[in-house]
Design an enzyme around this catalytic site. Sequence first.
Site, PDB file in Angstrom:
ATOM      1  N   ALA A  27       0.816  -1.227   0.000  1.00 18.42           N
ATOM      2  CA  ALA A  27       0.000   0.000   0.000  1.00 18.42           C
ATOM      3  C   ALA A  27       0.846   1.272   0.000  1.00 18.42           C
ATOM      4  O   ALA A  27       0.297   2.364  -0.038  1.00 18.42           O
ATOM      5  CB  ALA A  27      -0.934  -0.001   1.209  1.00 18.42           C
ATOM      6  N   SER A  28       2.167   1.138   0.032  1.00 15.22           N
ATOM      7  CA  SER A  28       2.998   2.353   0.127  1.00 15.22           C
ATOM      8  C   SER A  28       3.104   3.106  -1.192  1.00 15.22           C
ATOM      9  O   SER A  28       3.466   4.279  -1.207  1.00 15.22           O
ATOM     10  CB  SER A  28       4.403   1.988   0.630  1.00 15.22           C
ATOM     11  OG  SER A  28       4.994   1.017  -0.216  1.00 15.22           O
ATOM     12  N   ARG A  29       2.813   2.429  -2.307  1.00 13.30           N
ATOM     13  CA  ARG A  29       2.885   3.116  -3.612  1.00 13.30           C
ATOM     14  C   ARG A  29       2.177   2.266  -4.664  1.00 13.30           C
ATOM     15  O   ARG A  29       1.634   1.207  -4.363  1.00 13.30           O
ATOM     16  CB  ARG A  29       4.340   3.371  -4.011  1.00 13.30           C
ATOM     17  CG  ARG A  29       5.179   2.120  -4.133  1.00 13.30           C
ATOM     18  CD  ARG A  29       6.621   2.466  -4.545  1.00 13.30           C
ATOM     19  NE  ARG A  29       7.397   1.250  -4.762  1.00 13.30           N
ATOM     20  CZ  ARG A  29       8.079   0.635  -3.810  1.00 13.30           C
ATOM     21  NH1 ARG A  29       8.103   1.126  -2.593  1.00 13.30           N
ATOM     22  NH2 ARG A  29       8.756  -0.472  -4.093  1.00 13.30           N
ATOM     23  N   ASN A 105      -1.410  -7.696  -2.916  1.00 11.91           N
ATOM     24  CA  ASN A 105      -0.975  -6.944  -4.104  1.00 11.91           C
ATOM     25  C   ASN A 105       0.545  -6.824  -4.201  1.00 11.91           C
ATOM     26  O   ASN A 105       1.078  -6.764  -5.301  1.00 11.91           O
ATOM     27  CB  ASN A 105      -1.609  -5.544  -4.056  1.00 11.91           C
ATOM     28  CG  ASN A 105      -0.830  -4.546  -4.876  1.00 11.91           C
ATOM     29  OD1 ASN A 105      -0.927  -4.519  -6.103  1.00 11.91           O
ATOM     30  ND2 ASN A 105      -0.007  -3.725  -4.203  1.00 11.91           N
ATOM     31  N   TYR A 170      10.098 -14.468 -11.732  1.00 17.53           N
ATOM     32  CA  TYR A 170       8.833 -13.721 -11.573  1.00 17.53           C
ATOM     33  C   TYR A 170       7.682 -14.483 -12.227  1.00 17.53           C
ATOM     34  O   TYR A 170       6.619 -14.671 -11.618  1.00 17.53           O
ATOM     35  CB  TYR A 170       9.002 -12.341 -12.200  1.00 17.53           C
ATOM     36  CG  TYR A 170       7.797 -11.431 -12.137  1.00 17.53           C
ATOM     37  CD1 TYR A 170       7.450 -10.778 -10.953  1.00 17.53           C
ATOM     38  CD2 TYR A 170       7.002 -11.206 -13.258  1.00 17.53           C
ATOM     39  CE1 TYR A 170       6.360  -9.913 -10.895  1.00 17.53           C
ATOM     40  CE2 TYR A 170       5.908 -10.350 -13.209  1.00 17.53           C
ATOM     41  CZ  TYR A 170       5.590  -9.707 -12.030  1.00 17.53           C
ATOM     42  OH  TYR A 170       4.503  -8.858 -11.982  1.00 17.53           O
ATOM     43  N   ALA A 172       7.525 -17.633 -12.873  1.00 15.61           N
ATOM     44  CA  ALA A 172       7.279 -18.857 -12.095  1.00 15.61           C
ATOM     45  C   ALA A 172       6.418 -18.562 -10.876  1.00 15.61           C
ATOM     46  O   ALA A 172       5.459 -19.286 -10.575  1.00 15.61           O
ATOM     47  CB  ALA A 172       8.614 -19.472 -11.663  1.00 15.61           C
ATOM     48  N   ALA A 173       6.741 -17.485 -10.174  1.00 15.93           N
ATOM     49  CA  ALA A 173       5.974 -17.155  -8.961  1.00 15.93           C
ATOM     50  C   ALA A 173       4.540 -16.766  -9.322  1.00 15.93           C
ATOM     51  O   ALA A 173       3.591 -17.150  -8.621  1.00 15.93           O
ATOM     52  CB  ALA A 173       6.667 -16.020  -8.213  1.00 15.93           C
ATOM     53  N   ILE A 203       1.651  -1.593 -16.183  1.00 12.94           N
ATOM     54  CA  ILE A 203       1.094  -0.513 -15.356  1.00 12.94           C
ATOM     55  C   ILE A 203       2.185   0.528 -15.134  1.00 12.94           C
ATOM     56  O   ILE A 203       3.352   0.177 -14.909  1.00 12.94           O
ATOM     57  CB  ILE A 203       0.618  -1.047 -13.988  1.00 12.94           C
ATOM     58  CG1 ILE A 203      -0.185  -2.332 -14.133  1.00 12.94           C
ATOM     59  CG2 ILE A 203      -0.210   0.019 -13.252  1.00 12.94           C
ATOM     60  CD1 ILE A 203      -0.277  -3.143 -12.851  1.00 12.94           C
TER      61      ILE A 203
HETATM   62  P1  NAP Z   1       5.484  -1.070  -7.035  1.00  9.91           P
HETATM   63  O1  NAP Z   1       5.061   0.308  -7.367  1.00  9.91           O
HETATM   64  O2  NAP Z   1       6.922  -1.445  -7.117  1.00  9.91           O
HETATM   65  O3  NAP Z   1       4.912  -1.415  -5.574  1.00  9.91           O
HETATM   66  C1  NAP Z   1       5.253  -2.642  -4.964  1.00  9.91           C
HETATM   67  C2  NAP Z   1       4.700  -2.647  -3.552  1.00  9.91           C
HETATM   68  O4  NAP Z   1       5.078  -3.894  -2.935  1.00  9.91           O
HETATM   69  C3  NAP Z   1       5.228  -1.513  -2.708  1.00  9.91           C
HETATM   70  O5  NAP Z   1       4.189  -0.963  -1.949  1.00  9.91           O
HETATM   71  C4  NAP Z   1       6.232  -2.214  -1.819  1.00  9.91           C
HETATM   72  O6  NAP Z   1       6.284  -1.562  -0.552  1.00  9.91           O
HETATM   73  C5  NAP Z   1       5.631  -3.603  -1.676  1.00  9.91           C
HETATM   74  N1  NAP Z   1       6.666  -4.562  -1.292  1.00  9.91           N
HETATM   75  C6  NAP Z   1       7.754  -4.919  -2.001  1.00  9.91           C
HETATM   76  N2  NAP Z   1       8.509  -5.760  -1.279  1.00  9.91           N
HETATM   77  C7  NAP Z   1       7.882  -5.923  -0.082  1.00  9.91           C
HETATM   78  C8  NAP Z   1       8.183  -6.651   1.092  1.00  9.91           C
HETATM   79  N3  NAP Z   1       9.292  -7.401   1.214  1.00  9.91           N
HETATM   80  N4  NAP Z   1       7.313  -6.592   2.124  1.00  9.91           N
HETATM   81  C9  NAP Z   1       6.202  -5.838   2.032  1.00  9.91           C
HETATM   82  N5  NAP Z   1       5.861  -5.128   0.955  1.00  9.91           N
HETATM   83  C10 NAP Z   1       6.709  -5.170  -0.096  1.00  9.91           C
HETATM   84  O7  NAP Z   1       4.733  -2.127  -7.973  1.00  9.91           O
HETATM   85  P2  NAP Z   1       3.240  -2.185  -8.581  1.00  9.91           P
HETATM   86  O8  NAP Z   1       3.351  -2.029 -10.046  1.00  9.91           O
HETATM   87  O9  NAP Z   1       2.315  -1.348  -7.802  1.00  9.91           O
HETATM   88  O10 NAP Z   1       2.954  -3.735  -8.323  1.00  9.91           O
HETATM   89  C11 NAP Z   1       1.799  -4.201  -7.636  1.00  9.91           C
HETATM   90  C12 NAP Z   1       1.523  -5.614  -8.113  1.00  9.91           C
HETATM   91  O11 NAP Z   1       1.183  -5.586  -9.517  1.00  9.91           O
HETATM   92  C13 NAP Z   1       2.699  -6.571  -7.998  1.00  9.91           C
HETATM   93  O12 NAP Z   1       2.252  -7.810  -7.510  1.00  9.91           O
HETATM   94  C14 NAP Z   1       3.203  -6.731  -9.428  1.00  9.91           C
HETATM   95  O13 NAP Z   1       3.807  -7.972  -9.636  1.00  9.91           O
HETATM   96  C15 NAP Z   1       1.904  -6.596 -10.181  1.00  9.91           C
HETATM   97  N6  NAP Z   1       2.031  -6.201 -11.587  1.00  9.91           N
HETATM   98  C16 NAP Z   1       2.687  -5.043 -11.931  1.00  9.91           C
HETATM   99  C17 NAP Z   1       2.788  -4.697 -13.280  1.00  9.91           C
HETATM  100  C18 NAP Z   1       3.464  -3.408 -13.717  1.00  9.91           C
HETATM  101  O14 NAP Z   1       3.672  -3.238 -14.946  1.00  9.91           O
HETATM  102  N7  NAP Z   1       3.800  -2.507 -12.812  1.00  9.91           N
HETATM  103  C19 NAP Z   1       2.202  -5.502 -14.257  1.00  9.91           C
HETATM  104  C20 NAP Z   1       1.541  -6.669 -13.879  1.00  9.91           C
HETATM  105  C21 NAP Z   1       1.455  -7.002 -12.532  1.00  9.91           C
HETATM  106  P3  NAP Z   1       7.620  -1.314   0.299  1.00  9.91           P
HETATM  107  O15 NAP Z   1       8.777  -1.191  -0.639  1.00  9.91           O
HETATM  108  O16 NAP Z   1       7.282  -0.073   1.049  1.00  9.91           O
HETATM  109  O17 NAP Z   1       7.706  -2.510   1.190  1.00  9.91           O
END
Ligand code: NAP
Length: 257
Positions: A27-29, A105, A170, A172-173, A203
């Site tokens: 939820a931080s970003r 998420n 990624y 795989a997960a 995104i």
């Molecule tokens: P993001 O802006 O990098 O945000 C990732 C979030 O995950 C941050 O709030 C981060 O918070 C948190 N996080 C990372 N490591 C963590 C940890 N060890 N413990 C707790 N929180 C953790 O990425 P996003 O694009 O919003 O991604 C959200 C989801 O969408 C992800 O599951 C990603 O795989 C998926 N997704 C993204 C895209 C894309 O193009 N961006 C496409 C398809 C799917 P902190 O760093 O503050 O912990």
Amino acid sequence: MAEPGTATQLSPASVFDRDSVAVVTGASRGVGRAVARSFAAKGLRVMLAARSADDLRALDDELTARHGDGRVAHARCDLRSADDIGRLADATREHFGGCDVLVSNAGIGWYKPFLEHTTGEIDDLVRVDLTAPMLLAHAFLPGMIERRRGLIVHVASDLARRFLPKMAPYVAAKFGLLGFSGSLLREVKEHGVKVTTVLPGLIDTSFGGDDPSAEGSRDDSWALRPEELAARIADLLELPPHVVIDELAVHPLHQDF
Ligand code: NAP
């Protein structure tokens, strides 16, 4: 003010109401922050989770100012740690009494050849992207089953069902998360609990980069905005009790997918 494209307040037909509680990880970003804003605008109470304490506090302050005291709380949580996940569950119960909607998420990943991933990165990735959603569901499902009402949203990726070089851990997960999510739905639906896997395309967030402030700065201006995906996730709250969306694929029209 609500995010663009997000209807404010739940419809009376929703199984959720102003007492309902959502836990949102990451939820931080990015997507998680947008989901938290959408859910709070819908009238839910929201527990924000991530590691970045300052960002969580800023969002908590923003949403509390907008929606009132007692509607939002935050907990610092490193999803690589089972103990932290347990503490998040405890904090949610202490603040709000339970969780009706879990949005798993948070996710991490890097675009680089497999052998350039360190073993530590591979371990972290599997913990955050796959193990943590299972541990979170394990922690929050009993309450949902008891109340015969709940929604678990797993934010996977369209890479949960196609192959891509240089993202093997990624992919795989995310394949694993889709397998877990779909199987769990078929197990818990008889208890009134729904599980939805979200399969987004690209995104415009800082995902995969080293600079969290990079959100909104992708060259590909055609990418989904986090608010656009969050609005589709918030729509899940409005489904009639007998309807489930098991997979929600959302793409920018101009992505090659
Ligand atoms: P993001 O802006 O990098 O945000 C990732 C979030 O995950 C941050 O709030 C981060 O918070 C948190 N996080 C990372 N490591 C963590 C940890 N060890 N413990 C707790 N929180 C953790 O990425 P996003 O694009 O919003 O991604 C959200 C989801 O969408 C992800 O599951 C990603 O795989 C998926 N997704 C993204 C895209 C894309 O193009 N961006 C496409 C398809 C799917 P902190 O760093 O503050 O912990």
